[in-house]
Design an enzyme around this catalytic site. Structure first.
Site, PDB file in Angstrom:
ATOM      1  N   ARG A   1      70.031 120.989  43.796  1.00  0.00           N
ATOM      2  CA  ARG A   1      68.642 120.684  44.160  1.00  0.00           C
ATOM      3  C   ARG A   1      68.479 120.809  45.669  1.00  0.00           C
ATOM      4  NH1 ARG A   1      67.241 115.479  40.208  1.00  0.00           N
ATOM      5  NH2 ARG A   1      67.860 116.509  38.278  1.00  0.00           N
TER       6      ARG A   1
ATOM      7  N   ARG B   1      72.289 111.174  47.653  1.00  0.00           N
ATOM      8  CA  ARG B   1      71.327 112.257  47.422  1.00  0.00           C
ATOM      9  C   ARG B   1      71.886 113.532  48.045  1.00  0.00           C
ATOM     10  NH1 ARG B   1      66.006 112.040  46.029  1.00  0.00           N
ATOM     11  NH2 ARG B   1      65.933 109.812  46.459  1.00  0.00           N
TER      12      ARG B   1
ATOM     13  N   GLU C   1      68.253 104.190  40.987  1.00  0.00           N
ATOM     14  CA  GLU C   1      68.189 105.007  39.773  1.00  0.00           C
ATOM     15  C   GLU C   1      69.507 105.723  39.498  1.00  0.00           C
ATOM     16  OE1 GLU C   1      66.373 109.218  38.278  1.00  0.00           O
ATOM     17  OE2 GLU C   1      65.360 108.228  39.952  1.00  0.00           O
TER      18      GLU C   1
ATOM     19  N   SER D   1      67.308 108.831  34.092  1.00  0.00           N
ATOM     20  CA  SER D   1      65.936 108.883  33.587  1.00  0.00           C
ATOM     21  C   SER D   1      65.990 109.437  32.176  1.00  0.00           C
ATOM     22  CB  SER D   1      65.050 109.784  34.458  1.00  0.00           C
ATOM     23  OG  SER D   1      64.743 109.180  35.688  1.00  0.00           O
TER      24      SER D   1
ATOM     25  N   ARG E   1      76.425 109.120  41.269  1.00  0.00           N
ATOM     26  CA  ARG E   1      75.813 107.802  41.453  1.00  0.00           C
ATOM     27  C   ARG E   1      76.563 106.731  40.668  1.00  0.00           C
ATOM     28  NH1 ARG E   1      69.346 107.940  42.590  1.00  0.00           N
ATOM     29  NH2 ARG E   1      69.429 109.524  44.241  1.00  0.00           N
TER      30      ARG E   1
END
Length: 430
Positions: free
Chosen positions: A262, A277, A349, A352, A391
């Site tokens: 990403r 991130r 987070e 999801s 994570r």
């Protein structure tokens, strides 16, 4: 993608659903294009009928020796041929414009999704576990003594730039153990089929799951047109693109471990420290392909699968339902799972889990054939992280850290690292 017939039938409901996402009415522009497209199609069909009739009469005029009528009809046939070509081109132009417009409009939220403009309106629905009471100030993952030898950000920056890491030694092995643990749980206990798919995909594959055309800047494209996947949701979901499945074969449940890429185009200055991130990371993904009647129950099942990983690792977490303004483009309902990170003293987070309804299936033309007969219907698709490996590694390291810089390893992972129980303050497995 949206069903144009549903928009025609109830444009007010369509616009009201988009208003919950904070968007202005879209139906006037959609219906204007649709009306113009349909008018061109009707005119082309009328011209074709007239051409067919004239073609039939040409022979009769010739046989009757009526040269004037023969010449008139022959000219009419040629004229209608040109009209048909022009009208079909006009219809295609308007059809392409309508498709392009519909492709940029997000999914409609489910009725039970809470309204809200941003993450402040998200609603916590449950918590599991209690954050550990430390008798020292807990550190973030990259500041733990036993972890520092295994995270090399300087070498990664030399190789690739910012937001990359070189993992080595005990940390790299623990990262690999997490991946294998997640895959084993999902395949052996949760009944998912393991897939090892490509991380380079075509543009139409990215379009199918909603990454294109609107979010191209968030991903990386090679010079010959392939895209690096931002999540293996892309490759897993598109397994059924263009297919018509038998209802009896549903649901299809897949899981995959993959590299993900990403650009983080919209996150400048956010989470720059450590490996929270990054541009390249790994994730174990879950994807389900279901009958429409099963999709809501399937989302709860997938959520339980993701939560179960954290529970097995003894990581406290909370589960929230996202409001309309915080959901992703393709989702109609999303639950986020946030793991407790003591180094940041907050939940972050880690997964999801979203249901997309038939939104992605329409883009992919993925359908099923009802058992009792009838026309093929669009499938429902769901996706969820099960979990983000990096994570999850952060959560394991921070929750297991000791005052001397060692890290205790959860019992569930110990069989994957030769029975070792900790990372020492010097960075070794022991």
């Amino acid at each position: 993608m949206h069903d144009i017939r549903a928009i025609r039938d109830n444009p007010a409901a369509f616009d009201a659903a988009l208003a919950r996402r904070g968007l202005p009415p879209q139906s006037p522009a959609i219906l204007s294009l649709d009306e113009a497209r349909r008018a061109c199609i009707l005119a082309a069909e009328t011209a074709q009928a007239e051409r067919n009739a004239a073609s039939r009469d040409v022979g009769a005029a010739k046989a009757a020796g009526n040269e004037a009528e023969f010449d008139r009809l022959r000219a009419l046939v040629a004229e209608k041929k040109d009209d048909i070509a022009r009208l079909e081109d006009d219809a295609k132009t308007r059809d392409d414009a309508l498709r392009d417009l519909l492709a940029t409009i997000p999914n409609l939220p489910a009725a039970d999704v809470p309204d809200g403009a941003d993450e402040a309106a998200n609603i916590e629905i449950r918590r599991w576990g209690s954050p550990r009471a430390f008798d020292f100030a807990p550190r973030e993952h990259y500041d733990i003594a036993g972890v520092k030898p295994g995270l090399d950000f300087e070498t990664a920056a030399k190789l690739s730039g910012a937001r990359f890491v070189v993992m080595q030694g005990a940390v790299a092995r623990l990262h690999r153990a997490l991946t294998q643990f997640m895959l084993d749980v999902h395949t052996i206990e949760n009944g998912l089929t393991e897939v090892n798919g490509p991380v380079l995909v075509r543009s139409e594959t990215m379009f199918g799951t909603g990454q294109l055309p609107k979010f191209g800047e968030d991903s990386y494209q090679t010079t010959n047109g392939w895209w690096l996947i931002p999540t293996s949701e892309v490759s897993l979901t598109n397994i059924v693109a263009g297919e018509i499945l038998d209802e009896a074969d549903l649901p299809k449940r897949y899981t995959a471990h993959s590299l993900c890429f990403r650009s983080e185009a919209g996150s400048a200055g956010r989470d720059t420290a450590g490996m929270l991130r990054q541009h390249q990371f790994e994730k174990v993904e879950m994807v389900s392909i279901t009958h429409p009647d099963q999709s809501d129950a399937e989302q709860k099942r997938m959520l339980s699968c993701a939560e179960g990983i954290l529970e097995r690792l003894a990581i406290p977490y909370r589960t929230i339902v996202l409001c309309t303004g915080d959901m992703g483009f393709g989702a109609r309902r999303t639950y986020d799972i946030e793991a407790w990170l003591p180094g940041q003293n907050t939940y972050r987070e880690i997964s999801s889990v979203s249901t997309c309804g038939d939104f992605q299936a329409r883009r992919m033309n993925a359908r099923f054939r009802p058992t009792g007969g009838g026309k093929p219907e669009f499938l429902h698709t769901l996706n969820g992280s099960g979990l983000a490996v990096g994570r999850c590694l952060i959560a394991v390291l921070e929750n297991g850290q000791q005052a001397d810089g060692a890290v205790l390893i959860p019992a569930a992972l110990q069989p994957y690292i030769g029975g070792k129980t900790c990372i020492t303050p010097e960075g070794h497995l022991a």
